[in-house]
Scaffold this motif. Structure first.
Motif, PDB file in Angstrom:
ATOM      1  N   PHE A 135       0.824  -1.207   0.000  1.00  0.00           N
ATOM      2  CA  PHE A 135       0.000   0.000   0.000  1.00  0.00           C
ATOM      3  C   PHE A 135       0.863   1.263   0.000  1.00  0.00           C
ATOM      4  O   PHE A 135       0.570   2.235  -0.674  1.00  0.00           O
ATOM      5  N   ARG A 136       1.968   1.187   0.745  1.00  0.00           N
ATOM      6  CA  ARG A 136       2.855   2.337   0.834  1.00  0.00           C
ATOM      7  C   ARG A 136       3.351   2.753  -0.557  1.00  0.00           C
ATOM      8  O   ARG A 136       3.364   3.926  -0.903  1.00  0.00           O
ATOM      9  N   GLY A 152       1.244   7.670   4.700  1.00  0.00           N
ATOM     10  CA  GLY A 152       0.998   6.473   3.889  1.00  0.00           C
ATOM     11  C   GLY A 152       1.754   5.257   4.381  1.00  0.00           C
ATOM     12  O   GLY A 152       1.284   4.129   4.233  1.00  0.00           O
ATOM     13  N   SER A 153       2.904   5.477   5.001  1.00  0.00           N
ATOM     14  CA  SER A 153       3.681   4.315   5.438  1.00  0.00           C
ATOM     15  C   SER A 153       3.075   3.657   6.670  1.00  0.00           C
ATOM     16  O   SER A 153       3.490   2.579   7.066  1.00  0.00           O
ATOM     17  N   THR A 154       2.072   4.290   7.278  1.00  0.00           N
ATOM     18  CA  THR A 154       1.453   3.662   8.444  1.00  0.00           C
ATOM     19  C   THR A 154       0.001   3.264   8.197  1.00  0.00           C
ATOM     20  O   THR A 154      -0.556   2.475   8.951  1.00  0.00           O
ATOM     21  N   LEU A 155      -0.608   3.768   7.143  1.00  0.00           N
ATOM     22  CA  LEU A 155      -2.039   3.502   6.915  1.00  0.00           C
ATOM     23  C   LEU A 155      -2.289   2.019   6.704  1.00  0.00           C
ATOM     24  O   LEU A 155      -1.584   1.368   5.947  1.00  0.00           O
TER      25      LEU A 155
END
Lengths: 172, 349
Positions: free
Chosen positions: A87-88, A116-119
């Motif tokens: 996803f990232r 975005g890197s944690t969503l």
């Protein structure tokens, strides 16, 4: 006669360039505000709706004006279109592709990419915290953008015309 | 079987596993993925490590080791990029995905007042490929038919784990619900309303409340619900004629089954037990048998030839216990105890 026509063209072009620059300064806080609204919407989808991320992004996109909506839409579809993407990756690519179309700057891009890197990969509380953090950072960017708008919008409007006048004077 | 779960895997794992020969792909039962440790696959009750070149070995040296990035992608895919929406699943330690496949997770747990609230830093995955064996109950079903009421008798199915209990009750639910009675006399009977209480999402493998296995058109499933409560809820709300429950054993389960039988509902339940003797040693099961909550007891055994079953009338099951206590005449009830019946390997669940 031709000289006069040229001078008019230069004046017109200069004014337009000035207005365009001024518009960028006016546009940035507006888009930052829209982005904040979009993230708030995402926050609700995740926090209360437990909506799966791709669907939450689609819904956010449909309630957000362009060019921001495309970022969310592309991030959601990227994961299915490119098999090797996490996803990232998909989120980052969507932001980079779409960024040209927005009036926003590097700072807010960095905020979004970090988000975005944690969503999607932690529990609800953690997700909400990260979105909250991003919102706070965007808020401070928005404040800065409004200062810039107040300072530079008028300046660019007159500066364009004045430079054009200078060019005309030099040419004559 | 690999083809059924391949959409869950990140590209690296998918390319590696697709190198397996076709017959191995077909027999695949488990894929065990542990971050930074050798990739293990399970088939036909055995396990092997997978080498980087796609070959299989018993020893772990030189095996392919999934990276942190691969595991992250896998986690994203199995949770639909939404770990936050899986809190209940994480509390239970597994995720059921569409197709009924179950993915067990291990990692560091988060505690909340001494109770597990979830798992984070997930470092190990066990993908169990689900298989649905349509017709698994075809040989058993005719023996459980209640001719007066045109439905099934209440039945208790006993077997140790991994013997095909769940596959069997799923097929019973499906047949009864469609009205596919596998005997001539019953072929004109209609289907019955079936209620399934699926505490561990194994029978129907629901994804967001919708069964992903075919459990029949007249079937209602109470997913991820404690059995006793689920039974009472179904009895009150969905008026089932046949209730199906997996792995009973707690006192409250017995209470609920008693209620259901009083309401005239046929209950098909499974329980972990090595055999009848073992089941009689469990107070809840013994009490249910004594009270006549079940008409039949079925024992299952998985052998080389396939899954075998034996049907014993419940009174006979108790009497034979009494008989054994007297330590006499094991030949007392030969008429009641039918021989082991089974299925050939080809359609072995």
């Amino acid at each position: 006669m031709i000289k006069l026509l040229g001078a008019v063209l230069v004046l017109f072009a200069g004014t337009m360039i000035g207005f365009q620059q001024a518009a960028r300064f006016a546009e940035r806080p507006r888009q930052l505000r829209q982005l904040a609204h979009a993230l708030q919407r995402l926050e609700t989808e995740i926090g209360y709706g437990h909506t799966p991320l791709p669907e939450a992004l689609e819904r956010t996109a449909s309630a957000t004006p362009e060019p921001l909506a495309s970022i969310f839409r592309k991030a959601a579809s990227g994961v299915w279109e490119t098999e090797s993407f996490s996803f990232r990756d998909s989120w980052e690519q969507a932001i980079r592709l779409q960024w040209e179309m927005t009036a926003m700057k590097k700072n807010e891009q960095a905020v979004l990419i970090r988000l975005g890197s944690t969503l999607g990969i932690s529990d609800k509380e953690d997700q909400l915290k990260h979105i909250h953090l991003a919102l706070l950072q965007l808020k401070s960017e928005e404040d800065a953008a409004r200062d810039d708008q107040g300072r530079y919008e008028k300046m660019w409007k007159s500066l364009g015309l004045l430079i054009a006048v200078l060019v005309v004077i030099l040419m004559v | 079987m690999l083809a059924r779960v391949v959409h869950l895997l990140p590209l690296e794992l998918k390319t590696l596993l697709e190198r397996l020969p076709d017959h191995m792909q077909e027999q695949l039962e488990e894929i065990r993925i542990r971050e930074g440790r050798p990739l293990e696959i399970g088939f036909r009750g055995q396990s092997r490590f997978m080498m980087v070149d796609g070959s299989l070995r018993q020893a772990a040296d030189g095996a392919y080791k999934p990276s942190a990035d691969t595991c992250r992608k896998l986690l994203e895919r199995i949770t639909n990029y939404s770990l936050y929406a899986m809190e209940e699943e994480l509390k239970r330690g597994f995720i059921t995905v569409s197709g009924g496949h179950r993915i067990g997770l291990a990692g560091r747990t988060i505690l909340d007042g001494g109770m597990v609230r979830g798992i984070r830093d997930i470092g190990a995955f066990n993908i169990r490929v689900a298989r649905e064996v349509i017709g698994a109950s075809a040989l058993l079903l005719p023996k459980l038919i209640d001719r007066n009421r045109k439905t099934l008798h209440s039945t208790l199915i006993l077997a140790p784990p991994q013997q095909g209990k769940t596959t069997l009750v799923r097929d019973i639910a499906r047949s009864v619900s469609y009205g596919l009675w596998p005997t001539l006399e019953a072929s004109s009977w209609q289907g019955r309303k079936v209620g399934i209480v699926d505490e561990r999402s194994e029978i129907a493998a629901c994804v967001r409340g919708i069964p992903t296995f075919d459990v029949g058109p007249r079937t209602d499933v109470m997913d991820a619900c404690p059995k006793a409560e689920g039974m009472m809820m179904l009895v009150r709300s969905m008026s089932p004629e046949v209730l199906i429950i997996d792995e009973i054993g707690r006192p409250e389960d017995g209470e609920a089954i008693r209620e259901a039988s009083h309401a005239g509902i046929s209950v098909v339940a499974t329980a972990h037990a090595y055999d009848l003797q073992d089941a009689r040693g469990r107070p809840v099961l013994l009490k249910l048998l004594e009270e006549g909550a079940f008409t039949y007891v079925v024992e299952l055994k998985r052998t080389e030839q396939g899954v075998m079953h034996r049907v014993v009338p419940a009174e006979a099951a108790l009497e034979s216990a009494a008989a054994r206590e007297v330590a006499a005449m094991p030949r007392l009830l030969p008429h009641a105890v039918q021989a082991w019946m089974g299925r050939r390997r080809a359609d072995d669940p």
